[in-house]
Scaffold this active site. Structure first.
Site, PDB file in Angstrom:
ATOM      1  N   LYS A 110       0.684  -1.075   0.040  1.00 51.36           N
ATOM      2  CA  LYS A 110      -0.039   0.002  -0.563  1.00 51.36           C
ATOM      3  C   LYS A 110       1.019   1.403  -0.017  1.00 51.36           C
ATOM      4  O   LYS A 110       0.171   2.104  -0.187  1.00 51.36           O
ATOM      5  CB  LYS A 110      -0.920   0.105   1.528  1.00 51.36           C
ATOM      6  CG  LYS A 110      -1.704  -1.366   1.518  1.00 51.36           C
ATOM      7  CD  LYS A 110      -2.966  -1.233  -0.223  1.00 51.36           C
ATOM      8  CE  LYS A 110      -3.552  -2.382   0.886  1.00 51.36           C
ATOM      9  NZ  LYS A 110      -3.795  -3.741   0.680  1.00 51.36           N
TER      10      LYS A 110
HETATM   11  C1  LIG Z   1      -3.939  -5.488   0.108  1.00 53.23           C
HETATM   12  C2  LIG Z   1      -3.690  -6.382  -0.102  1.00 53.23           C
HETATM   13  C3  LIG Z   1      -3.753  -7.111  -0.643  1.00 53.23           C
HETATM   14  C4  LIG Z   1      -5.131  -7.100  -1.499  1.00 53.23           C
HETATM   15  O1  LIG Z   1      -4.638  -5.699  -2.302  1.00 53.23           O
HETATM   16  P1  LIG Z   1      -6.123  -5.051  -3.616  1.00 53.23           P
HETATM   17  O2  LIG Z   1      -5.633  -4.229  -4.290  1.00 53.23           O
HETATM   18  O3  LIG Z   1      -6.895  -4.946  -2.310  1.00 53.23           O
HETATM   19  O4  LIG Z   1      -6.992  -6.269  -3.939  1.00 53.23           O
HETATM   20  C5  LIG Z   1      -3.073  -8.071  -0.453  1.00 53.23           C
HETATM   21  N1  LIG Z   1      -1.572  -8.568  -0.458  1.00 53.23           N
HETATM   22  C6  LIG Z   1      -1.297  -7.431   0.963  1.00 53.23           C
HETATM   23  C7  LIG Z   1      -0.732  -7.815   2.528  1.00 53.23           C
HETATM   24  C8  LIG Z   1      -2.016  -6.378   0.801  1.00 53.23           C
HETATM   25  O5  LIG Z   1      -2.169  -5.236   1.854  1.00 53.23           O
END
Ligand SMILES: *Cc1c(COP(=O)(O)O)cnc(C)c1O
Length: 491
Positions: A110
């Site tokens: 993120k």
């Molecule tokens: C948010 C997240 C995901 C999923 O990603 P999306 O964009 O919501 O599909 C997968 N792994 C981790 C560690 C995340 O923080």
């Protein structure tokens, strides 16, 4: 480049407006009116470094920003807050290429988007002469919350409130959020799951009376979730980078395809890979990996989306989601950029919890492969990667690796594959340690230390000393109280 929404009702907006607003008046998500071609060779771009790739991709989509504005955003975002010098390292292990997206300030992917979103947003505020304070609302399955808090803490002209499922995140994830400092940050646990948190935030966005009230007091709402196009576009850059780096490493010949495997929750990360493919990056199949909450895997296999099913709390909590917001953007594109058709599907989802995709959407889904890995398969993947290949991985990335192995066994397709590696193993230390050393009794922060001893991989600096930081946020509320909570905060 203008933006419109997936439901066809909000007119056309510049990217700065779309970023500020977060979501359309018609409740649809902003999408570019057309997907721009990359227009440069990925390997040539990648040879100039990550920032050059990011700046190039952002400029394709956000052409109302000046070159200098884009450059300032990119340079401020992708600097030494990343522990890896090249920002996104590419590591080969177990016959796959791991695109390590977790070397930012909160040790999850993120950070790739939320390091830059505050700069894009404040630049958009200046460009659009926004005189109100922007209130960022974020629902989180665990990682968005902390990354958004770090990104927006003490950013002038902004406030941020984060809502997380109080029983649905890992200990490290929770502690990262509740210890957040900053005069403009608020954090709430909710008694519910991520879907409840996301529905609560969307409900606030849809409450016109409340928005008017807030506006009278000098506030406007925006979103740090991947419904915001300002979060999605920066994620496209790392697929261009990943492909370019594979070419530079001699792992693929220029123009030859690579597959991409993505551990998926809200469908943002994999949608960014789809956009990269549409821009012309030679991406073959897009492998959408789900955990036990397998609503997306089922959809990609059958064309029927049905959220009427049991919800599971798993060892990969950031994927514990039954309503994947960004799928709406894919539906819109596959339906031939058809707003009313997409709106009808979303209406059906709201009223019945399910919808059936039509012919054109189903035809487009063949670019994707969807499968799920359960808790056992996830553990096996963690153990295999570490014990046979010396590579330490987190639970989410392990889900993707497991699905890749299954895909290869089923299809015989040996195309080189990039795996979006989404978090540091230490954010999910309990589960990773249990997979590697089933006899260990260590839990919580003791598991972090035990995992470090066992693996020899250093704990990221941002997670060190977390257990000693002061807890600043303790409120836990009902999802139904999110609206009144926000109204009371900003008066
Ligand atoms: C948010 C997240 C995901 C999923 O990603 P999306 O964009 O919501 O599909 C997968 N792994 C981790 C560690 C995340 O923080």
């Amino acid at each position: 480049m203008m933006y419109r929404t997936t439901r066809g009702g909000s007119g056309e907006k510049r990217s700065a407006q779309a970023i500020l607003q977060g979501i359309g008046e018609d409740r649809g998500l902003f999408v570019p009116a057309s997907i721009p071609p990359l227009g440069k060779d990925p390997a040539a771009l990648a040879s100039e470094g990550y920032r050059a790739v990011a700046a190039w991709v952002l400029a394709r989509f956000f052409d109302d920003f000046s070159e200098e504005e884009i450059r300032n955003c990119v340079v401020s975002a992708y600097d030494d807050k990343f522990e890896a010098e090249d920002i996104v390292p590419l590591v080969e292990a177990g016959d796959a290429w791991f695109l390590e997206l977790f070397h930012g300030k909160t040790a999850a992917f993120k950070d790739m988007a939320l390091s830059i979103l505050p700069y894009l947003l404040t630049t958009a505020m200046r460009k659009e002469k926004e005189d109100k304070k922007v209130v960022i609302l974020a629902a989180t399955s665990g990682d968005t919350g902390k990354a958004a808090l770090e990104g927006f803490a003490d950013v002038d002209g902004t406030e941020i409130a984060v809502f997380y499922p109080s029983e649905g995140v890992s200990l490290v994830q929770e502690r990262q959020m509740v210890t957040q400092e900053g005069a403009n940050v608020k954090v709430f646990g909710i008694r519910g799951n991520f879907d409840d948190a996301q529905a609560g935030v969307k409900h606030i966005f849809n409450d016109a009376a409340m928005q008017e009230d807030l506006a009278r007091r000098g506030y406007r709402l925006s979103s740090a979730n991947s419904i915001n196009i300002g979060r999605l576009v920066p994620q496209i850059a790392y697929y261009v980078w990943g492909y370019g780096r594979l070419v530079l490493a001699g792992a693929v010949r220029p123009g030859d395809p690579v597959n991409v495997a993505v551990p998926t929750g809200n469908f943002g990360n994999i949608l960014a890979a789809y956009y990269a493919k549409r821009m012309g990056v030679p991406i073959g199949r897009l492998l959408c990996a789900s955990n036990r909450n397998d609503v997306l895997a089922d959809f990609l296999q059958t064309g029927v989306y049905d959220r009427n099913r049991e919800f599971f709390v798993t060892s990969s909590p950031s994927m514990d989601i039954l309503v994947s917001s960004n799928l709406e953007r894919l539906l819109f594109h596959l339906a031939g950029d058809d707003g009313p058709a997409t709106a009808a599907l979303m209406q059906s989802l709201e009223t019945t919890g399910r919808y059936e995709a039509g012919e054109s959407i189903r035809a487009g889904l063949t670019d994707f492969y969807g499968a799920a890995a359960d808790e056992t398969a996830t553990k096996v993947a963690i153990a295999t990667l570490f014990q046979s290949h010396g590579y330490l991985t987190d639970t989410h990335t392990a889900v993707a690796y497991s699905v890749l192995r299954r895909y290869r066994a089923e299809t015989g397709d040996g195309t080189p594959t990039l795996i979006a590696s989404t978090a540091s193993a230490y954010k999910f230390a309990d589960a990773v340690l249990a997979a590697l050393d089933p006899d260990s009794a260590e839990r919580g922060f003791a598991a972090v230390d035990a995992l470090e001893r066992l693996s020899g991989v250093p704990v990221p600096a941002c997670l060190r000393g977390l257990e000693d930081r002061a807890i600043r946020h303790t409120a836990v509320i009902d999802p139904t109280a999110m609206g009144e909570t926000v109204a009371a905060l900003y008066r």
